[in-house]
Scaffold this motif. Structure first.
Motif, PDB file in Angstrom:
ATOM      1  N   MET A  67      17.502  34.356  55.282  1.00 14.33           N
ATOM      2  CA  MET A  67      17.261  34.664  53.898  1.00 14.33           C
ATOM      3  C   MET A  67      16.511  33.735  53.286  1.00 14.33           C
ATOM      4  N   GLY A  68      15.733  32.700  54.085  1.00 14.37           N
ATOM      5  CA  GLY A  68      14.520  32.151  53.485  1.00 14.37           C
ATOM      6  C   GLY A  68      13.464  33.072  53.426  1.00 14.37           C
ATOM      7  N   ALA A  69      12.309  32.659  52.937  1.00  9.67           N
ATOM      8  CA  ALA A  69      11.084  33.669  52.689  1.00  9.67           C
ATOM      9  C   ALA A  69       9.924  33.072  53.448  1.00  9.67           C
ATOM     10  N   GLU A  70       8.785  33.763  53.485  1.00  5.40           N
ATOM     11  CA  GLU A  70       7.488  33.464  54.456  1.00  5.40           C
ATOM     12  C   GLU A  70       6.627  34.448  53.665  1.00  5.40           C
ATOM     13  N   ASP A  71       5.302  33.698  53.314  1.00  7.63           N
ATOM     14  CA  ASP A  71       4.252  34.641  52.936  1.00  7.63           C
ATOM     15  C   ASP A  71       3.500  35.303  54.004  1.00  7.63           C
ATOM     16  N   PHE A  72       3.809  35.326  55.168  1.00  7.49           N
ATOM     17  CA  PHE A  72       3.078  36.125  56.372  1.00  7.49           C
ATOM     18  C   PHE A  72       3.480  37.588  55.861  1.00  7.49           C
ATOM     19  N   SER A  73       4.449  37.688  55.290  1.00  6.93           N
ATOM     20  CA  SER A  73       4.877  38.987  54.773  1.00  6.93           C
ATOM     21  C   SER A  73       3.867  39.730  54.254  1.00  6.93           C
ATOM     22  N   TYR A  74       2.788  38.985  53.108  1.00  7.74           N
ATOM     23  CA  TYR A  74       1.773  39.702  52.719  1.00  7.74           C
ATOM     24  C   TYR A  74       0.773  40.452  53.929  1.00  7.74           C
ATOM     25  N   MET A  75       0.526  39.531  55.017  1.00 11.37           N
ATOM     26  CA  MET A  75      -0.236  40.135  56.133  1.00 11.37           C
ATOM     27  C   MET A  75       0.223  41.308  56.622  1.00 11.37           C
ATOM     28  N   LEU A  76       1.714  41.222  56.890  1.00 10.69           N
ATOM     29  CA  LEU A  76       2.414  42.107  57.721  1.00 10.69           C
ATOM     30  C   LEU A  76       2.603  43.684  56.730  1.00 10.69           C
ATOM     31  N   GLN A  77       2.284  43.486  55.538  1.00  2.49           N
ATOM     32  CA  GLN A  77       2.128  44.557  54.425  1.00  2.49           C
ATOM     33  C   GLN A  77       0.875  45.328  54.646  1.00  2.49           C
ATOM     34  N   GLU A  78      -0.043  44.534  55.132  1.00  2.53           N
ATOM     35  CA  GLU A  78      -1.436  45.146  55.471  1.00  2.53           C
ATOM     36  C   GLU A  78      -1.516  45.610  57.050  1.00  2.53           C
ATOM     37  N   ARG A  79      -1.184  45.065  57.810  1.00  3.58           N
ATOM     38  CA  ARG A  79      -1.289  45.331  59.181  1.00  3.58           C
ATOM     39  C   ARG A  79      -0.033  45.293  59.997  1.00  3.58           C
ATOM     40  N   PRO A  80       0.170  46.423  60.928  1.00  6.87           N
ATOM     41  CA  PRO A  80       1.518  45.981  61.771  1.00  6.87           C
ATOM     42  C   PRO A  80       1.463  44.529  62.489  1.00  6.87           C
ATOM     43  N   GLY A  81       2.546  43.894  62.811  1.00  6.69           N
ATOM     44  CA  GLY A  81       2.581  42.962  63.777  1.00  6.69           C
ATOM     45  C   GLY A  81       3.967  42.362  63.811  1.00  6.69           C
ATOM     46  N   ALA A  82       4.009  40.923  64.252  1.00  7.17           N
ATOM     47  CA  ALA A  82       5.545  40.455  64.216  1.00  7.17           C
ATOM     48  C   ALA A  82       5.502  38.992  64.273  1.00  7.17           C
ATOM     49  N   TYR A  83       6.607  38.567  63.500  1.00  2.84           N
ATOM     50  CA  TYR A  83       6.869  36.947  63.306  1.00  2.84           C
ATOM     51  C   TYR A  83       8.117  36.524  64.296  1.00  2.84           C
ATOM     52  N   VAL A  84       7.774  35.437  64.841  1.00  2.00           N
ATOM     53  CA  VAL A  84       8.885  35.342  65.868  1.00  2.00           C
ATOM     54  C   VAL A  84       9.276  33.611  65.626  1.00  2.00           C
ATOM     55  N   PHE A  85      10.345  33.284  65.997  1.00  4.32           N
ATOM     56  CA  PHE A  85      10.810  31.976  65.832  1.00  4.32           C
ATOM     57  C   PHE A  85      10.821  31.319  67.428  1.00  4.32           C
ATOM     58  N   LEU A  86      10.374  30.135  67.321  1.00  2.00           N
ATOM     59  CA  LEU A  86      10.234  29.418  68.706  1.00  2.00           C
ATOM     60  C   LEU A  86      11.070  28.315  68.649  1.00  2.00           C
ATOM     61  N   GLY A  87      11.816  28.009  69.634  1.00  2.00           N
ATOM     62  CA  GLY A  87      12.948  27.245  69.468  1.00  2.00           C
ATOM     63  C   GLY A  87      12.424  25.826  69.658  1.00  2.00           C
TER      64      GLY A  87
END
Length: 389
Positions: free
Chosen positions: A331-351
């Protein structure tokens, strides 16, 4: 294929870079020294194109593959720090009082530099890769600034990917999901105007504090009584300000807070109900309410096919047992969301392994995961755009 050997070979140098960045944190768009450091390293690597000043202080480098014509894939890392006083007395502790890299953006930047160095050396891919070094993730919407500066069209980016480290997640493991993975973050403010007076004569006043208290409680019914219980929603009142002394009922009060959601319909419902509840209660109590709802970062949503591809790349780097494709959304937020609105892609968490949490004064990025993240970035390019026969 595990961590790329060539990247592992220069891990010690990457660690030095990361610790240099850690010692010299900069906020939001003031990432001037950081951007210059990044640009200098990229020039030394021999990238084919280097553009500075996108999104004010962002940097984009392009590397051409030697495997023939093809599309352009984007890889993004954030560069900015936080206004937090670092608690640990590390050899590379922040040199700037009140500022520190408490979210690991120094590590993200270093991982992308590591991938850049490898890709510039090997070039075993078709098309191009655009390496995106972004300022102002922490509240400044730097991703939007870069998009508004023409990032996607200028460099012909067709898909885009990013990593964020995650404390408490097994070191070197990956976690992601298709669809929403981080929430939209919005802010609401409610200004109440009543009629102040002596606290001994409350009947002669229209008390905004009573209204503020009732509104704060009633807003919690948006989650419990208005939203679909199967849809995630957070409505948090985080501030109430009113009054200056014990014997005066003030003429005004102010309260504010945040809304987090994973669905646009739920987001709009929360906005509507906040306004209705605040104005309704205020009217019933003889005060007026002025409500503002500021939409912030949108939902970070992984495109389904891109998420599947990212999971395949993560398995290639870390092994199937180290990849969780059913990660619960944050439920935190991330501004990479703006890039994903423009192009397909994915955001991952690295341990990151066991460490202090993000935005904590004891936090420090785990240098041992640098080769894993850099390898993931590099393999995204090589697997998405293999050399043409």
């Amino acid at each position: 294929m595990p961590v790329i050997n060539r990247i592992a070979d220069f891990q010690s140098e990457l660690t030095e870079w990361r610790r240099h960045l850690h010692a010299h944190p900069e906020l939001q768009y003031d990432t001037v020294e950081t951007a210059a450091f990044v640009a200098d390293k990229l020039r030394a690597m021999g990238v084919d194109e280097l553009v500075e000043g996108i999104g004010r202080t962002g940097v984009v480098a392009v590397i051409e593959g030697e495997g023939g014509e093809g599309p352009t894939i984007g890889l993004r890392a954030d560069m900015d720090a936080l206004p937090i006083e670092e608690a640990r007395d590390l050899p590379y502790k922040s040199t700037k009082p009140g500022l520190m890299h408490a979210c690991g953006h120094d590590g993200h930047t270093t991982m992308l530099l590591g991938a850049a160095r490898y890709l510039a050396e090997t070039r075993r891919f078709s098309g191009r890769v655009a390496l995106i070094f972004q300022p102002a993730e922490e509240g400044g919407a730097g991703a939007k600034a870069m998009v508004d500066d023409g990032l996607m069209d200028r460099f012909g980016i067709e898909q885009v990917y990013a990593i964020h480290n995650m404390p408490g997640q097994v070191e070197g493991s990956f976690a992601l999901r298709p669809g929403p993975i981080m929430a939209a973050a919005d802010i609401f403010e409610i200004s109440l105007e009543g009629r102040g007076g002596h606290a001994a004569f409350p009947h002669e006043t229209a008390d905004p504090i009573i209204a503020a208290a009732q509104i704060a409680q009633a807003l919690q019914t948006i989650v419990s009584r208005n939203a679909d219980p199967m849809q995630a929603l957070v409505v948090s009142v985080t501030q109430i300000h009113a009054g200056t002394t014990d014997n005066v009922i003030p003429h005004s009060a102010w309260l504010g807070g945040t809304v987090r959601s994973l669905d646009e319909t739920v987001r709009s419902l929360a906005e509507t109900r906040i306004k209705e509840i605040a104005t309704g209660i205020a009217s019933a109590l003889g005060v007026t309410a002025d409500v503002t709802f500021d939409r912030g970062y949108p939902v970070t949503a992984n495109e389904i096919r891109a998420a599947g591809f990212a999971a395949d790349v993560a398995r290639d780097v870390a092994g199937a047992a180290a990849v969780d494709t059913e990660r619960m959304p944050e439920m935190g937020a991330e501004d990479f969301s703006y890039m994903l609105q423009e192009r397909p892609g994915a955001y991952v968490f690295l341990g990151q392994g066991d460490s202090a949490g993000l935005h904590h004064p004891n936090y420090d990025f785990n240098d041992e995961i640098i080769p894993t993240g850099a390898s993931y970035f590099a393999r995204l390019v090589e697997m998405a755009q293999p050399p043409r026969p």
